[in-house]
Scaffold this active site. Sequence first.
Site, PDB file in Angstrom:
ATOM      1  N   GLY A  60      12.819 -41.602 -31.452  1.00 54.30           N
ATOM      2  CA  GLY A  60      11.347 -41.626 -31.410  1.00 54.30           C
ATOM      3  C   GLY A  60      10.766 -42.823 -32.139  1.00 54.30           C
ATOM      4  N   CYS A  61      11.334 -43.148 -33.276  1.00 52.35           N
ATOM      5  CA  CYS A  61      10.827 -44.276 -34.084  1.00 52.35           C
ATOM      6  C   CYS A  61      11.097 -45.605 -33.395  1.00 52.35           C
ATOM      7  CB  CYS A  61      11.449 -44.255 -35.478  1.00 52.35           C
ATOM      8  SG  CYS A  61      11.000 -42.777 -36.401  1.00 52.35           S
TER       9      CYS A  61
END
Length: 163
Positions: free
Chosen positions: A48-49
Site C-alpha cells: 500500500g505504501c
Amino acid sequence: MREEDIKVGDKVPDFELERQDGGFFRLYDLVGEKNIVLYFYPKDSTPGCTKQACQFRDQYEVFKEQGAEVVGISSDSVESHQKFEQSYKLPFTLLSDQGGQIRKLFGVPRKLGLLPGRVTYIIDQEGTVRYIFNSMTKPLEHVSTALEVLREINSEDKHYKKA
C-alpha cells in the site's frame, strides 16, 4: 480523537526531522512559500505504501503546478528511506520519525493499536491545516483527494486576489 490532535483550521506545528539524504527538513522553511501535502504512512516498501508513494511520484509535477510540496513521514530509518526513494525514483522528501514524536504531535492514530496510521494533511501557505484525510485502506485516494483540495485552495486564492 484527543483534544490536542491537529484539526482542520489549526496552525500546523513546526518540527524538524532528518531527510533521506541525511540533511534536516524544517516544516516552517516551506510555510509562507508553498502549500504542503504532509503524509504519514506505515512503512517503506510495503504494497500500500509503495502504491501511494508511486502515485505521489507520478502526480508530482501536478502537485508542483498547484504550488505544493509533498513530504512523506514514517518511522523507518534514513537508510530505509534512501532505498525506498532509489527503488521507486521518488522525487519528494521522506522524513524519518523513528521515535514517532511527530506522529504523536499530529495525533496520527494507530490501526488496531499496532500499525502506524495513514493520514494526509493538506496545509496552505499560511501554515493552516485545510484538510485531513485518514484512510488506511485507500492509499491512492490520499493523492487524488490532496490534488482536489489544492485546486480548491488555489481557486479561492485567485478569487481573493481579484476581489
